[in-house]
Design a protein around this motif. Structure first.
Motif, PDB file in Angstrom:
ATOM      1  N   SER A 159      11.265   0.962   5.200  1.00 39.51           N
ATOM      2  CA  SER A 159      12.182   0.149   6.012  1.00 39.51           C
ATOM      3  C   SER A 159      13.485  -0.097   5.260  1.00 39.51           C
ATOM      4  O   SER A 159      14.566  -0.101   5.844  1.00 39.51           O
ATOM      5  CB  SER A 159      11.548  -1.201   6.355  1.00 39.51           C
ATOM      6  N   MET A 160      13.378  -0.309   3.957  1.00 41.78           N
ATOM      7  CA  MET A 160      14.582  -0.529   3.143  1.00 41.78           C
ATOM      8  C   MET A 160      15.450   0.723   3.127  1.00 41.78           C
ATOM      9  O   MET A 160      16.671   0.653   3.266  1.00 41.78           O
ATOM     10  CB  MET A 160      14.191  -0.906   1.715  1.00 41.78           C
ATOM     11  N   ARG A 161      14.816   1.879   2.978  1.00 38.80           N
ATOM     12  CA  ARG A 161      15.544   3.152   2.917  1.00 38.80           C
ATOM     13  C   ARG A 161      16.261   3.415   4.246  1.00 38.80           C
ATOM     14  O   ARG A 161      17.398   3.902   4.269  1.00 38.80           O
ATOM     15  CB  ARG A 161      14.550   4.274   2.591  1.00 38.80           C
ATOM     16  N   THR A 162      15.605   3.062   5.349  1.00 29.28           N
ATOM     17  CA  THR A 162      16.213   3.266   6.668  1.00 29.28           C
ATOM     18  C   THR A 162      17.378   2.300   6.878  1.00 29.28           C
ATOM     19  O   THR A 162      18.438   2.693   7.370  1.00 29.28           O
ATOM     20  CB  THR A 162      15.148   3.094   7.764  1.00 29.28           C
ATOM     21  N   LEU A 163      17.199   1.048   6.480  1.00 37.53           N
ATOM     22  CA  LEU A 163      18.262   0.048   6.668  1.00 37.53           C
ATOM     23  C   LEU A 163      19.508   0.393   5.858  1.00 37.53           C
ATOM     24  O   LEU A 163      20.617   0.022   6.232  1.00 37.53           O
ATOM     25  CB  LEU A 163      17.752  -1.348   6.290  1.00 37.53           C
ATOM     26  N   ARG A 164      19.326   1.114   4.755  1.00 35.59           N
ATOM     27  CA  ARG A 164      20.469   1.553   3.951  1.00 35.59           C
ATOM     28  C   ARG A 164      21.471   2.341   4.792  1.00 35.59           C
ATOM     29  O   ARG A 164      22.669   2.298   4.555  1.00 35.59           O
ATOM     30  CB  ARG A 164      19.935   2.431   2.807  1.00 35.59           C
ATOM     31  N   ALA A 202      13.511  -1.856  -3.418  1.00 32.38           N
ATOM     32  CA  ALA A 202      14.904  -1.860  -2.946  1.00 32.38           C
ATOM     33  C   ALA A 202      15.769  -0.955  -3.812  1.00 32.38           C
ATOM     34  O   ALA A 202      16.643  -0.232  -3.317  1.00 32.38           O
ATOM     35  CB  ALA A 202      15.451  -3.278  -2.948  1.00 32.38           C
ATOM     36  N   GLU A 203      15.495  -0.978  -5.118  1.00 32.44           N
ATOM     37  CA  GLU A 203      16.233  -0.135  -6.055  1.00 32.44           C
ATOM     38  C   GLU A 203      15.967   1.345  -5.764  1.00 32.44           C
ATOM     39  O   GLU A 203      16.888   2.153  -5.689  1.00 32.44           O
ATOM     40  CB  GLU A 203      15.756  -0.481  -7.467  1.00 32.44           C
ATOM     41  N   ARG A 204      14.693   1.652  -5.556  1.00 30.30           N
ATOM     42  CA  ARG A 204      14.331   3.050  -5.263  1.00 30.30           C
ATOM     43  C   ARG A 204      14.917   3.497  -3.926  1.00 30.30           C
ATOM     44  O   ARG A 204      15.256   4.666  -3.732  1.00 30.30           O
ATOM     45  CB  ARG A 204      12.814   3.219  -5.253  1.00 30.30           C
ATOM     46  N   VAL A 212       0.879  -1.180   0.000  1.00 28.57           N
ATOM     47  CA  VAL A 212       0.000   0.000   0.000  1.00 28.57           C
ATOM     48  C   VAL A 212       0.913   1.225   0.000  1.00 28.57           C
ATOM     49  O   VAL A 212       1.980   1.224   0.619  1.00 28.57           O
ATOM     50  CB  VAL A 212      -0.925  -0.028   1.242  1.00 28.57           C
ATOM     51  N   GLU A 213       0.516   2.277  -0.729  1.00 27.68           N
ATOM     52  CA  GLU A 213       1.432   3.397  -0.910  1.00 27.68           C
ATOM     53  C   GLU A 213       1.298   4.497   0.127  1.00 27.68           C
ATOM     54  O   GLU A 213       0.205   4.791   0.624  1.00 27.68           O
ATOM     55  CB  GLU A 213       1.283   3.974  -2.325  1.00 27.68           C
ATOM     56  N   LEU A 214       2.461   5.063   0.415  1.00 30.74           N
ATOM     57  CA  LEU A 214       2.617   6.187   1.334  1.00 30.74           C
ATOM     58  C   LEU A 214       3.471   7.182   0.553  1.00 30.74           C
ATOM     59  O   LEU A 214       4.635   6.877   0.263  1.00 30.74           O
ATOM     60  CB  LEU A 214       3.409   5.651   2.534  1.00 30.74           C
ATOM     61  N   GLY A 215       2.924   8.314   0.149  1.00 31.03           N
ATOM     62  CA  GLY A 215       3.713   9.270  -0.631  1.00 31.03           C
ATOM     63  C   GLY A 215       4.241   8.647  -1.914  1.00 31.03           C
ATOM     64  O   GLY A 215       5.415   8.809  -2.225  1.00 31.03           O
ATOM     65  N   ASN A 216       3.400   7.913  -2.641  1.00 34.01           N
ATOM     66  CA  ASN A 216       3.766   7.289  -3.934  1.00 34.01           C
ATOM     67  C   ASN A 216       4.812   6.184  -3.843  1.00 34.01           C
ATOM     68  O   ASN A 216       5.370   5.764  -4.855  1.00 34.01           O
ATOM     69  CB  ASN A 216       4.252   8.336  -4.952  1.00 34.01           C
ATOM     70  N   LEU A 217       5.115   5.741  -2.629  1.00 31.99           N
ATOM     71  CA  LEU A 217       6.081   4.655  -2.460  1.00 31.99           C
ATOM     72  C   LEU A 217       5.447   3.587  -1.575  1.00 31.99           C
ATOM     73  O   LEU A 217       4.702   3.908  -0.643  1.00 31.99           O
ATOM     74  CB  LEU A 217       7.354   5.189  -1.784  1.00 31.99           C
ATOM     75  N   PRO A 218       5.735   2.295  -1.861  1.00 31.83           N
ATOM     76  CA  PRO A 218       5.127   1.254  -1.024  1.00 31.83           C
ATOM     77  C   PRO A 218       5.690   1.307   0.402  1.00 31.83           C
ATOM     78  O   PRO A 218       6.839   1.706   0.614  1.00 31.83           O
ATOM     79  CB  PRO A 218       5.530  -0.042  -1.722  1.00 31.83           C
ATOM     80  N   LEU A 219       4.867   0.912   1.344  1.00 37.52           N
ATOM     81  CA  LEU A 219       5.263   0.878   2.757  1.00 37.52           C
ATOM     82  C   LEU A 219       6.630   0.225   2.930  1.00 37.52           C
ATOM     83  O   LEU A 219       7.485   0.706   3.678  1.00 37.52           O
ATOM     84  CB  LEU A 219       4.199   0.063   3.501  1.00 37.52           C
ATOM     85  N   LEU A 220       6.858  -0.866   2.214  1.00 32.57           N
ATOM     86  CA  LEU A 220       8.108  -1.622   2.315  1.00 32.57           C
ATOM     87  C   LEU A 220       9.337  -0.763   2.022  1.00 32.57           C
ATOM     88  O   LEU A 220      10.409  -0.958   2.613  1.00 32.57           O
ATOM     89  CB  LEU A 220       8.048  -2.814   1.340  1.00 32.57           C
ATOM     90  N   TYR A 221       9.189   0.211   1.109  1.00 30.61           N
ATOM     91  CA  TYR A 221      10.297   1.088   0.739  1.00 30.61           C
ATOM     92  C   TYR A 221      10.926   1.742   1.969  1.00 30.61           C
ATOM     93  O   TYR A 221      12.146   1.853   2.076  1.00 30.61           O
ATOM     94  CB  TYR A 221       9.791   2.172  -0.229  1.00 30.61           C
TER      95      TYR A 221
END
Ligand code: CTP
Ligand code: MG
Length: 233
Positions: A36-41, A65-67, A25-34
């Protein structure tokens, strides 16, 4: 320290009630999963990320993950019937060279990178560590909407993720997990085998998106650069 990160994202989101599984489900045009991935980076010790997924979501997870600019190897796996089944499957894919495993729910997009680091450090010291916040509301027990008791809130915490553990301890805990009494978090399984689990101060911002109301709040927060920079740094 070498750390494997697991993102639990295989749930369907029944209480949220969308056709799409919750982690997509999207939050600001990005999936929720994005998120956690962005933070783990930004969590330097993390050497790999394993994501549990609903069927058919591999390509969407790779795109997220790419985004997010995730620079470590990404492993994808189908989740199981219960959260604990999903985590057990992911755990089996973790690199044996990792001393610590940190687990996070994709349904908590606002967990700060610093919170991951604090849980990982505390787990390395104590065996296990979870983010949690002291219960702020007065607690009532009820039967058919009539109060039967007030529960003292002293010493009570609401458990969150991230949750981090020495890898061998978490493997032992999952090996003893019961299908009859599934646990809704990993600390519970570690507690059952007598493992020590430390509490690390979590945050009210690190709430779990469960209902449509939670998603409304999350969408407002995700529009704030101030909130996002506080999480990703
Ligand atoms: N989860 C999982 N595998 C399952 C169930 C849940 O990986 N079999 C993940 C979810 O994707 C979520 C986290 O565990 O990120 C916490 O679960 P919850 O908030 O309960 O999510 P859902 O199970 O999707 O929601 P619901 O219970 O409303 O169906
Ligand atoms: Mg659930």
């Amino acid at each position: 320290m070498r750390v494997s990160a697991i993102i639990a994202a295989a749930g369907s989101g029944t209480r949220l009630g969308y056709a799409q599984p919750k982690a997509f489900v999207e939050l600001g045009n990005l999936p929720l999963l994005y998120y956690s991935m962005r933070t783990l980076r930004g969590v330097a010790d993390v050497v790999e990320v394993i994501v549990t997924l609903p069927p058919g979501k591999e390509a969407d997870a790779r795109l997220a993950a790419e985004r997010a600019g995730l620079r470590v190897p990404l492993k994808l796996t189908q989740g199981g019937a219960e959260r604990q089944d999903s985590v057990r499957t992911a755990l089996a894919l973790t690199n044996a060279g990792s001393s610590v495993v940190v687990i996070h729910d994709a349904a908590r997009p606002f967990a700060a990178a610093g919170l991951f680091r604090a849980c990982i450090e505390a787990a390395a010291r104590s065996g296990g560590a979870i983010a949690a916040i002291p219960v702020a509301d007065t607690l009532k027990k009820s039967a058919q909407s009539i109060i039967t008791a007030t529960v003292a809130r002293e010493g009570l915490y609401a458990a969150q993720t991230p949750q981090a553990f020495i890898r061998d301890l978490l493997l032992a805990a999952h090996a003893c997990a019961s299908q009859a009494a599934p646990a809704t978090d990993d600390a519970c399984l570690v507690e059952r085998i007598g493992g020590k689990v430390e509490i690390v101060p979590g945050s009210t911002l690190n709430f779990k998106i469960t209902t449509p109301e939670d998603l409304l709040v999350a969408r407002a927060l995700a529009a704030s650069d101030q909130i996002l920079s506080g999480i990703f740094d």
